[in-house]
Every structure is written in structure tokens, then in C-alpha cells.
Motif scaffolding. Sequence first.
Motif, short mmCIF file in Angstrom:
data_model
loop_
_atom_site.label_atom_id
_atom_site.label_comp_id
_atom_site.label_asym_id
_atom_site.label_seq_id
_atom_site.Cartn_x
_atom_site.Cartn_y
_atom_site.Cartn_z
N LEU A 117 0.96 -1.15 -0.18
CA LEU A 117 -0.05 0.13 0.01
C LEU A 117 1.07 1.38 -0.02
O LEU A 117 1.01 2.53 -0.08
CB LEU A 117 -1.13 -0.19 1.22
CG LEU A 117 -2.13 -1.40 0.95
CD1 LEU A 117 -3.05 -1.06 2.27
CD2 LEU A 117 -2.25 -1.35 -0.09
N ASN A 122 -3.69 2.31 -4.16
CA ASN A 122 -5.22 1.23 -4.65
C ASN A 122 -4.49 0.28 -5.76
O ASN A 122 -5.28 0.46 -7.04
CB ASN A 122 -5.44 2.52 -5.78
CG ASN A 122 -6.76 2.43 -5.76
OD1 ASN A 122 -8.52 1.34 -5.16
ND2 ASN A 122 -7.94 3.49 -6.86
N SER A 124 -5.01 -2.97 -7.04
CA SER A 124 -6.61 -4.43 -7.72
C SER A 124 -6.60 -5.02 -7.11
O SER A 124 -5.18 -5.88 -5.97
CB SER A 124 -6.14 -4.67 -9.06
OG SER A 124 -5.00 -5.18 -9.12
N GLU A 125 -6.89 -6.01 -7.25
CA GLU A 125 -7.09 -7.43 -6.97
C GLU A 125 -5.56 -8.96 -7.26
O GLU A 125 -5.13 -8.85 -6.50
CB GLU A 125 -7.97 -8.56 -6.52
CG GLU A 125 -8.43 -9.69 -5.98
CD GLU A 125 -9.40 -10.19 -5.56
OE1 GLU A 125 -11.33 -10.02 -5.97
OE2 GLU A 125 -9.80 -11.98 -5.63
N GLU A 127 -3.05 -7.58 -7.75
CA GLU A 127 -2.14 -6.15 -7.61
C GLU A 127 -1.86 -7.05 -6.24
O GLU A 127 -0.84 -7.69 -5.61
CB GLU A 127 -2.31 -5.36 -7.42
CG GLU A 127 -1.83 -4.87 -9.22
CD GLU A 127 -1.84 -3.07 -9.24
OE1 GLU A 127 -1.76 -3.16 -10.10
OE2 GLU A 127 -2.95 -2.81 -8.71
N VAL A 128 -3.12 -6.56 -5.34
CA VAL A 128 -2.41 -7.84 -3.86
C VAL A 128 -2.35 -8.95 -4.24
O VAL A 128 -1.23 -9.62 -3.28
CB VAL A 128 -3.65 -7.13 -3.17
CG1 VAL A 128 -3.79 -8.16 -2.07
CG2 VAL A 128 -4.38 -5.89 -2.42
N ARG A 129 -3.12 -10.16 -4.71
CA ARG A 129 -2.02 -11.41 -4.96
C ARG A 129 -0.73 -11.94 -5.93
O ARG A 129 -0.72 -12.09 -4.78
CB ARG A 129 -3.62 -12.31 -5.53
CG ARG A 129 -4.36 -12.01 -4.76
CD ARG A 129 -5.63 -13.19 -5.80
NE ARG A 129 -7.41 -12.98 -5.33
CZ ARG A 129 -7.53 -14.37 -3.95
NH1 ARG A 129 -6.32 -15.13 -3.78
NH2 ARG A 129 -8.61 -14.03 -3.90
N VAL A 146 -7.06 -11.18 0.81
CA VAL A 146 -6.71 -10.29 0.53
C VAL A 146 -8.06 -8.83 0.53
O VAL A 146 -7.40 -7.61 0.23
CB VAL A 146 -6.98 -10.70 -1.51
CG1 VAL A 146 -7.00 -10.08 -2.25
CG2 VAL A 146 -5.62 -11.93 -1.93
N GLN A 147 -9.58 -9.32 0.85
CA GLN A 147 -10.00 -8.31 0.91
C GLN A 147 -9.75 -7.35 2.50
O GLN A 147 -10.07 -6.17 2.15
CB GLN A 147 -10.77 -9.42 1.55
CG GLN A 147 -11.78 -10.19 0.71
CD GLN A 147 -12.58 -9.19 -1.29
OE1 GLN A 147 -12.95 -8.23 -0.57
NE2 GLN A 147 -12.18 -10.15 -1.57
N LEU A 150 -7.42 -4.81 0.76
CA LEU A 150 -7.95 -4.37 -0.21
C LEU A 150 -8.74 -3.36 0.72
O LEU A 150 -9.12 -2.20 0.36
CB LEU A 150 -9.12 -5.15 -1.34
CG LEU A 150 -8.59 -6.11 -1.93
CD1 LEU A 150 -9.22 -6.49 -3.15
CD2 LEU A 150 -7.46 -4.95 -3.04
N ALA A 153 -7.18 -0.29 1.90
CA ALA A 153 -6.45 0.64 0.89
C ALA A 153 -7.32 1.85 0.41
O ALA A 153 -7.55 2.25 0.36
CB ALA A 153 -6.01 0.19 -0.47
N GLN A 154 -9.06 1.32 1.16
CA GLN A 154 -10.22 2.17 1.21
C GLN A 154 -9.68 3.08 2.51
O GLN A 154 -10.45 4.13 2.05
CB GLN A 154 -11.25 1.63 1.49
CG GLN A 154 -11.15 0.41 0.10
CD GLN A 154 -11.65 1.40 -1.62
OE1 GLN A 154 -11.81 1.93 -1.84
NE2 GLN A 154 -10.63 0.63 -2.37
#
Length: 183
Positions: A117, A122, A124-125, A127-129, A146-147, A150, A153-154
Motif C-alpha cells: 500500500l 489503490n 487491484s485484487e 496486484e494484492v495477490r 486479500v479482502q 483491499l 487501501a480504502q
Amino acid sequence: MSHRVPVRVTVNGVARELYVEPRLLLVHALRDELGLTGTHVGCDTSNCGACTVHLDGQAVKSCTVLAVQADGAEVTTIEGLGSPDDLHPVQEAFWEHHGLQCGYCTPGMIMAGADLLRRNPNPSEHEVRHALEGNLCRCTGYHNIVQAILAAAQTSGGEVRTPEPTQEGRENAETFAQEGLGA
Ligand code: FES
Ligand code: FES
């Protein structure tokens, strides 16, 4: 008697001076010399990522770094990322989104997530994975991890806070500065 060399490193905002064998890995210096056992050892093959810390602001597997290579550097471990009363946004999100089960991989996952982060506020899923490919979890199936990242990030924009130095850290830093060693 084994040969030891000095290592001066700032860990979680505190200037520390250690005398270590040149072969000592950073993960063992953190756990065994400094008592920071939140950084875990999950393998002996550099695969699991449980040992992930930030070295000068970058996520590294601390089992792949010699303690002497951290001389002069700043290290942040999971203990320095947040506190029970003031969790880092990624820690908060793991709590809220059930991003852990046994918790063994969790410090490394959180340090890797915070590093992502910082670089990419910001993601994407996908990119996180991708960012977590070096971190293994045998419990969760990764979905909630992963959730959680994400969600962080919000809420955070990916800011990674560095802790304020403690009084002890300031005094150590002054001592090092007087010795011309920096800290
Ligand atoms: Fe460092 Fe597994 S203990 S990668
Ligand atoms: Fe158990 Fe990840 S929560 S290994």
C-alpha cells in the motif's frame, strides 16, 4: 569464543547496538537478541514470508538478510507498525475482515501488505495477490487476507507510519552521534 562484530540499527524508532556473529541472520537478531518475536520463522528455504520486516522502508524477508547488512539501517517489525490502542490500518483490516486463523503467517502478511500500500495505495485484487506471492498461509485460503488489504487501501491510502522514537531511542541516538557513528 566466537568472533562478534558491532551492528548499529534503528529498530521501531529505537537506536540499538548489537554485537553479533557475522553469520547471524537479521530474523534471529530481531527475535533472539532484541526479543521481537512477532517476526516469525516459518521455513528454512526463504519461501514462507513469515519473517517479513521493513528494511529502510522496503519489505524484505529477514531470513535472507544478515544482521550485519542492516548496519546503519532502519528496521520496522510488526511490533513497530501499530500498537494495541492504535492499530495500523492493515492490522485493523485484518481484524475486521478475519484475515487470520492461526496467525503464524500474519505478521509477515501485514508487513507485506503495508509495503504494497505504500508503493501502490489503490491496488487491484490481482496486484494484492501478486504482492503476496512470497507469503504463504496454510490456514485461510488467502481470500480474507486479500479482502483485508483491499479494505485497508480504502481506509488508509496506504500510509505506513513510523513510530516516534522513545526516550531510550533518543538517548541511544545521541550517544551514537557523539561517537560519530550515526544511528
Ligand atoms: Fe523467512 Fe520463511 S522464515 S521466508
Ligand atoms: Fe495460519 Fe496463515 S493464518 S498460516
